[in-house]
Design a protein around this motif. Structure first.
Motif, PDB file in Angstrom:
ATOM      1  N   ARG B  92       9.683   5.535  -6.835  1.00 18.44           N
ATOM      2  CA  ARG B  92       8.415   5.330  -7.414  1.00 18.44           C
ATOM      3  C   ARG B  92       8.052   4.147  -7.854  1.00 18.44           C
ATOM      4  NH1 ARG B  92      10.845  10.171  -9.902  1.00 18.44           N
ATOM      5  NH2 ARG B  92      10.108  12.009  -8.547  1.00 18.44           N
ATOM      6  N   GLY B  95       6.354  -0.753  -5.060  1.00 18.78           N
ATOM      7  CA  GLY B  95       4.995  -0.875  -4.978  1.00 18.78           C
ATOM      8  C   GLY B  95       4.309   0.192  -5.535  1.00 18.78           C
ATOM      9  N   GLY B  96       3.006   0.225  -4.764  1.00 20.26           N
ATOM     10  CA  GLY B  96       2.285   1.403  -4.830  1.00 20.26           C
ATOM     11  C   GLY B  96       2.464   2.623  -3.874  1.00 20.26           C
ATOM     12  N   VAL B  97       1.806   3.605  -3.913  1.00 21.73           N
ATOM     13  CA  VAL B  97       1.921   4.869  -3.042  1.00 21.73           C
ATOM     14  C   VAL B  97       1.824   4.332  -1.386  1.00 21.73           C
ATOM     15  CG1 VAL B  97       0.685   6.854  -2.084  1.00 21.73           C
ATOM     16  CG2 VAL B  97       0.740   6.344  -4.531  1.00 21.73           C
ATOM     17  N   GLN B 100       5.166   2.846  -0.651  1.00 21.02           N
ATOM     18  CA  GLN B 100       6.116   3.800  -0.587  1.00 21.02           C
ATOM     19  C   GLN B 100       6.049   4.626   0.827  1.00 21.02           C
ATOM     20  OE1 GLN B 100       5.429   5.840  -4.225  1.00 21.02           O
ATOM     21  NE2 GLN B 100       5.827   3.927  -5.475  1.00 21.02           N
ATOM     22  N   TYR B 184       2.908  -1.181 -14.021  1.00 14.23           N
ATOM     23  CA  TYR B 184       2.899  -0.944 -12.614  1.00 14.23           C
ATOM     24  C   TYR B 184       2.673  -2.137 -11.565  1.00 14.23           C
ATOM     25  CZ  TYR B 184       1.587   3.735 -14.283  1.00 14.23           C
ATOM     26  OH  TYR B 184       1.600   5.012 -15.018  1.00 14.23           O
TER      27      TYR B 184
END
Lengths: 153, 280
Positions: B92, B95-97, B100, B184
């Protein structure tokens, strides 16, 4: 030059591309779909987010040829004629944008979120948006817009 | 113009790699950002169509096989034992979604960044890598695969096909902690991953602790692990001595200086042990 073909916004398209052409370059320069933006070129900012076979991805970080045979949706593919997609309408109503540069990627990420996690909390929405950077709004209205679209999508 | 190949069969990929000069491409999340200012005329072998690199499978001996092409989203969504909670937490943080969704375990290991989020949790699971070439396959412990900053033991004709997690390491609880300059989308200053195996009465029988971003390659902490064996899990954090971290070689860079990294590593190791003690 290799030929790539894919479905973009429901239409079958193909084109000859130089082998190192990025997907975002193919969308913008070959197909003239300039709604997908390039912000950072380094897979961080998220302005270039599109959907590939139903999952959001950064189109600056893959080759056009890697999308061969896939179904791609860009920001231009969301609205139904003159009728905005519920997420676009929510961004408009809640003023989820200022300069608008990040907005196409923001909206594409947000649509993917509501499809995958329809009941996402405010915290989960903010976490999901970590790969989309906005330099104007402070995200507050973007989150409000997405919460609204959770009801309307 | 340089070639691009996306073979469907592993043997075709390995035959291609027997020739020099091929650059392996999977999720591309490290590949493309490294080529923004210059686009080398290199031949690309896209390995994303190889079925051997896909899927997470339980093996007959109780171990887990993760295909090298498994994405971080697939790790997050997979049903995995609690020992893999640290690996999932790290997934998680990659990086970001969208990163991923594309980035792969194998790419994270072969890219061999000192700050790769996937490496400490995999070290804490005793991971082994499976390398294939046209002349056969071999397995290496992950700690002997990543040799330094952007440096691995992979030979140019070899493809990383899978990561294996042996059964004993899966009989444990796992945690992962990451410190960055913000919450983040951040490159790690320090990461700590750990797994503890214990008896029913809470005595530690095996401990595996790894620290990332504090040396050219993430490292296990063998002296601390030895000191933890036989202790009650509730007293794990008290076992930590400064000397247990002597093997770290943190650097000064734009993200943090070396003394800060060393201090933060000790704090995160302590927190990790406390969290593991609280885990059922």
């Amino acid at each position: 030059m290799p030929t790539v073909s894919m479905t973009v916004n429901g239409k079958q398209v193909s084109g000859e591309v130089e082998g190192r052409t990025l997907l975002v370059e193919f969308l913008r320069e070959n197909l003239r779909l300039t709604g997908t933006h390039v912000g950072c070129d380094t897979s961080q900012c998220g302005a270039c987010v599109v959907h590939i076979d139903g999952n959001s991805a950064k189109s600056c970080s893959m080759l056009a040829i890697q999308a061969n045979g896939t179904k791609v949706t860009t920001i231009e593919g969301l609205a139904n004629g003159d009728e905005l997609h519920p997420m676009q309408a929510a961004f408009k109503e809640h003023h989820g944008l200022q300069c608008g540069f990040c907005t196409p990627g923001m909206v594409m990420s947000a649509v993917d979120l509501v499809k995958k996690k329809p009941k996402a909390s405010e915290h989960e929405i903010r976490e999901w948006l970590e790969g989309n950077i906005c330099r104007c709004t402070g995200y507050h209205n973007i989150v409000k817009a997405i919460q609204h679209a959770q009801q309307t999508m | 113009m340089a070639a691009y190949l996306r073979p469907k069969r592993l043997e075709d990929a390995l035959a291609t790699m027997a020739e020099p000069g091929w650059v392996v491409l999977a999720g591309g999340t490290d590949h493309f950002p490294a080529r923004v200012t210059h686009t080398p005329d290199e031949a690309i072998l896209d390995v994303t169509a190889l079925s051997e690199l896909k899927g997470i499978d339980r093996m007959a001996d109780g171990g887990l096989r993760l295909g090298a092409g498994v994405t971080w989203t697939e790790v997050i969504e997979a049903a995995l034992p609690p020992a893999c909670d640290g690996l999932k937490a790290a997934a998680r943080e990659v990086g970001g979604v969208q990163i991923q969704n594309r980035g792969t375990i194998g790419g994270n290991l072969c890219n061999a960044s000192p700050a790769a989020d996937g490496v400490p949790p995999l070290l804490s699971l005793d991971a082994e890598v499976e390398l294939a070439s046209a002349s056969g396959t071999r397995r290496l412990p992950l700690g002997r695969f990543i040799l330094g900053n952007r440096h691995t033991a992979r030979r140019s004709n070899e493809l990383l096909v899978a990561v294996h997690l042996p059964a004993p390491a899966l009989e444990a609880t796992g945690r992962f902690l990451k410190l960055g300059a913000r919450r983040y989308l951040v490159i790690s200053i320090v990461m700590v991953a750990g797994t503890l195996s214990r008896t029913a009465d809470g005595t530690i029988v095996a401990a595996r602790l790894a620290v990332g971003a504090c040396s050219a390659a993430a490292v296990r902490l063998p002296a601390l692990e030895a000191a933890l064996i036989g202790r009650p899990v509730t007293e794990a954090a008290a076992a930590l001595q400064p000397s247990h971290l002597d093997l770290l070689r943190p650097i000064d860079d734009g993200r943090a200086d070396a003394p800060y990294r060393r201090h933060a590593a000790a704090t995160l190791v302590r927190r990790c042990l406390n969290e593991l003690a609280r885990a059922a």
